[in-house]
Scaffold this active site. Structure first.
Site, PDB file in Angstrom:
ATOM      1  N   HIS A 156      -2.325  -4.608  -3.369  1.00 40.62           N
ATOM      2  CA  HIS A 156      -1.640  -5.021  -4.594  1.00 40.62           C
ATOM      3  C   HIS A 156      -2.475  -5.926  -5.486  1.00 40.62           C
ATOM      4  O   HIS A 156      -2.722  -5.625  -6.658  1.00 40.62           O
ATOM      5  CB  HIS A 156      -0.318  -5.716  -4.277  1.00 40.62           C
ATOM      6  CG  HIS A 156       0.406  -6.161  -5.508  1.00 40.62           C
ATOM      7  ND1 HIS A 156       0.277  -7.429  -6.040  1.00 40.62           N
ATOM      8  CD2 HIS A 156       1.241  -5.488  -6.340  1.00 40.62           C
ATOM      9  CE1 HIS A 156       0.999  -7.525  -7.140  1.00 40.62           C
ATOM     10  NE2 HIS A 156       1.602  -6.361  -7.352  1.00 40.62           N
ATOM     11  N   HIS A 203       9.262  -0.734  -2.252  1.00 42.89           N
ATOM     12  CA  HIS A 203       8.195  -1.459  -2.936  1.00 42.89           C
ATOM     13  C   HIS A 203       7.091  -1.839  -1.944  1.00 42.89           C
ATOM     14  O   HIS A 203       7.308  -2.634  -1.038  1.00 42.89           O
ATOM     15  CB  HIS A 203       8.788  -2.724  -3.568  1.00 42.89           C
ATOM     16  CG  HIS A 203       7.872  -3.461  -4.478  1.00 42.89           C
ATOM     17  ND1 HIS A 203       7.643  -4.811  -4.362  1.00 42.89           N
ATOM     18  CD2 HIS A 203       7.140  -3.045  -5.536  1.00 42.89           C
ATOM     19  CE1 HIS A 203       6.814  -5.207  -5.309  1.00 42.89           C
ATOM     20  NE2 HIS A 203       6.491  -4.153  -6.030  1.00 42.89           N
TER      21      HIS A 203
END
Length: 246
Positions: free
Chosen positions: A55, A13
């Protein structure tokens, strides 16, 4: 469409990040490549039309800057450093050049409901045309998955979702939208080829039904071996961080 690579190798991730290698950085991606893990990344469009890997919509958490990614030029973003390190916000092209097909890439498109779908997706596809490696694209936004279904049918596409437990107090149309997204009710419209679902909401009836029909499920974000053991019966692969899966 071949997707064994997406299901057989755990997905790091935002890269294999830690205190010394911040998330979504070249250092975190290099560590994931060296360990042999697939990599999940997030992409945005800058004010001057460049695709960058980051992100959040807001820069504050990772850089201390009060602006949003989309309000900055690439040159302005280049001046920032991530989480007190010497790492910068990489461009999508830099990440593609680094990975170069050595592991698979799971690309999340970060969209906004008040913005049209298309400009970021077109730029992404332009960068991927010459790429020789495994990749898939996912988004929370059902419109993005629909765009991929209609405009890029050869690209492996996935629908991100979760239980939206933090938004239970929403009302009206937005509440209805979240319920539809939680229960993957857009699937007949945008035809995802895999589901990526938040593990805190698993098991989930609709996810299980789609999986039984042959739509694989990725679980995000798994943060321990204990958590993986709990959700393993409900997923085909994990998107992980904070531990090293076996």
């Amino acid at each position: 469409m071949e997707m064994n690579w997406l299901l057989d190798v755990p997905i790091a991730h935002r890269g294999l990040h830690d205190a010394d290698k911040p998330e979504n950085t070249i250092a975190a991606y290099r560590a994931a490549i060296e360990a042999g893990y697939n990599i999940e990344i997030d992409i945005h469009l800058t004010r001057d039309g460049h695709v960058v890997v980051f992100h959040d919509h807001a820069l504050a958490r990772m850089t201390g800057d009060g602006r949003n990614v989309e309000d900055c030029t690439l040159a302005q973003l280049r001046e920032l450093r991530l989480a007190g390190s010497n790492e910068h916000i990489p461009t999508f092209e830099e990440v593609l050049d680094l990975v170069a097909g050595r592991v698979g890439l799971l690309i999340e498109i970060k969209s906004r409901t008040d913005k049209p779908v298309g400009p970021l997706e077109e730029k992404m596809m332009a960068a991927l045309r010459a790429y020789r490696g495994h990749f898939a694209v996912q988004s929370f936004d059902p419109r993005v998955v629909r765009w991929l279904y209609k405009r890029a049918p050869g690209v492996l596409r996935g629908q991100l979702s979760c239980d939206y437990a933090s938004e239970v107090k929403l009302k009206g149309a937005l509440r209805l939208l979240r319920v539809l997204m939680r229960d993957l009710r857009f699937a007949p419209w945008n035809r995802p080829q895999f589901i990526a679902y938040g593990v805190t909401g698993l098991p989930q009836k609709r996810v299980s039904a789609l999986r039984a029909k042959g739509v694989p499920t990725l679980g995000w974000t798994v943060r321990s071996k204990q958590e993986y053991a709990r959700v393993q019966p409900y997923v085909d692969n994990l998107i992980f961080e904070g531990f090293i899966p076996e």
